[in-house]
Design an enzyme around this catalytic site. Structure first.
Site, short mmCIF file in Angstrom:
data_model
loop_
_atom_site.label_atom_id
_atom_site.label_comp_id
_atom_site.label_asym_id
_atom_site.label_seq_id
_atom_site.Cartn_x
_atom_site.Cartn_y
_atom_site.Cartn_z
N GLY A 25 -2.80 -16.77 -1.26
CA GLY A 25 -1.03 -16.96 -1.43
C GLY A 25 -0.78 -17.74 -2.22
O GLY A 25 0.32 -18.30 -2.51
N HIS A 34 -2.99 -9.12 -12.24
CA HIS A 34 -3.88 -8.57 -11.94
C HIS A 34 -4.62 -10.23 -12.28
O HIS A 34 -4.84 -9.72 -14.26
CB HIS A 34 -4.64 -6.86 -12.72
CG HIS A 34 -6.23 -6.90 -12.40
ND1 HIS A 34 -6.31 -6.21 -11.12
CD2 HIS A 34 -6.77 -7.04 -13.38
CE1 HIS A 34 -7.86 -5.67 -11.57
NE2 HIS A 34 -8.28 -6.10 -13.03
N VAL A 91 -4.18 2.72 -9.85
CA VAL A 91 -4.87 1.61 -9.88
C VAL A 91 -5.05 0.58 -11.11
O VAL A 91 -6.38 1.09 -11.52
CB VAL A 91 -6.24 1.67 -8.54
CG1 VAL A 91 -6.29 0.11 -8.60
CG2 VAL A 91 -5.85 2.30 -7.50
N ASP A 92 -4.04 -0.43 -11.10
CA ASP A 92 -4.51 -0.93 -12.18
C ASP A 92 -4.17 -0.73 -13.63
O ASP A 92 -4.42 -0.90 -14.42
CB ASP A 92 -5.80 -1.99 -12.54
CG ASP A 92 -6.17 -2.46 -11.06
OD1 ASP A 92 -5.05 -2.98 -10.53
OD2 ASP A 92 -7.22 -3.14 -10.96
N MET A 101 -5.02 -6.45 -1.33
CA MET A 101 -6.17 -5.66 -1.27
C MET A 101 -5.82 -4.24 -0.56
O MET A 101 -6.74 -4.43 -0.65
CB MET A 101 -6.66 -6.53 -0.79
CG MET A 101 -7.04 -8.19 -1.97
SD MET A 101 -6.99 -8.06 -3.87
CE MET A 101 -8.32 -7.83 -4.02
N ARG A 102 -5.04 -3.69 -1.03
CA ARG A 102 -4.48 -2.95 -0.29
C ARG A 102 -4.18 -1.10 -1.49
O ARG A 102 -3.06 -1.77 -2.19
CB ARG A 102 -3.80 -1.98 1.38
CG ARG A 102 -3.88 -3.08 2.80
CD ARG A 102 -5.89 -2.54 2.49
NE ARG A 102 -5.31 -1.52 3.59
CZ ARG A 102 -6.62 -0.46 4.48
NH1 ARG A 102 -7.01 -1.59 4.87
NH2 ARG A 102 -5.80 0.40 4.51
N LEU A 154 -2.24 1.80 -2.70
CA LEU A 154 -0.75 2.19 -2.58
C LEU A 154 -1.25 4.30 -3.01
O LEU A 154 -1.61 3.97 -3.58
CB LEU A 154 0.48 1.70 -2.70
CG LEU A 154 0.30 0.09 -2.12
CD1 LEU A 154 1.84 -0.37 -3.45
CD2 LEU A 154 1.15 -0.22 -0.89
#
Ligand code: GAR
Length: 210
Positions: free
Chosen positions: A12, A110, A145-146, A91-92, A94
């Protein structure tokens, strides 16, 4: 001030940078919720210390049922009146449904100069590839993703003496500068998703101050 949730899975430190920025009443985002998919995320304690509402939706409890996991997250987001989401070391992956629902209202940070090094272990991969520049990217989140439209990037040199930790530290310092700026753009309405691209209106914004 736009009500914003920060989604975390661990340490965090980016969350802490956003919380610090949002302590300024002139900052356009208000952090309404820190949501973690892990009960043991160290960032949760930092959020509690800062007096920010927290919630845990334990992804583990949902097994492979990503839709149910996300429905539980949506319930927390709705309960806190959340309008914008900042993924900060979340870190999941979506689902398409979730990302479509929050399209144009959700950012991710990222640790690489996308489109180089999507996915995990970015610093080790940058070292292995021998790149001379590395860095971080804030992007709007889309189903790939990304792969979402790039909002902002910061570059750092890769030094011959760098081990993974040193490089990670140099990039992280830039993450902590870049993310509060990018979230402010989104929350102020200066940043918008238009035809699949991130459009930034840098014209001076009307301000109450002289
Ligand atoms: C950060 O470096 C962030 O860019 C990265 O995880 C770290 C979280 O650190 N995110 C990803 O790799 C997303 N796939 P933090 O919890 O201290 O902010």
């Amino acid at each position: 001030r736009r009500r914003t949730a920060i989604l975390i899975s661990g340490r965090g430190s980016n969350m802490a940078a956003l919380l610090a920025a949002a302590t300024d009443p002139a900052y356009p985002a208000e952090i309404a919720l820190v949501l973690s998919n892990r009960a043991d995320a160290a960032g949760l304690a930092r959020a509690v210390e800062a007096g920010i509402p927290t919630a845990v939706v334990a992804s583990r409890g949902f097994g492979k049922d990503r839709a149910a996991f996300e429905a539980a997250m949506e319930a927390e987001l709705a309960a806190h009146g959340v309008e914008l989401i900042a993924l900060a070391g979340f870190m999941r992956v979506l689902t398409e449904g979730f990302t479509r629902r929050w399209e144009g209202r959700m950012l991710n940070i990222h640790p690489s100069l996308l489109p180089a090094f999507p996915g995990l272990d970015t610093h080790a991969r940058a070292l292995a590839a021998g790149v001379r520049l590395h860095g971080c990217t804030v992007h709007l989140v889309t189903p790939g993703v990304d792969e979402g439209p790039i909002v902002a990037q910061a570059a750092v040199p890769v030094l011959a003496t760098d081990a993974e930790e040193a490089l990670a530290r140099r990039v992280l310092a830039e993450e902590h500068r870049l993310y509060p700026t990018a979230l402010a753009w989104l929350a102020s309405g200066q940043l918008r998703l238009e035809n699949g691209r991130a459009v930034l209106n840098t014209a001076p914004q009307p301000s109450g101050e002289s």
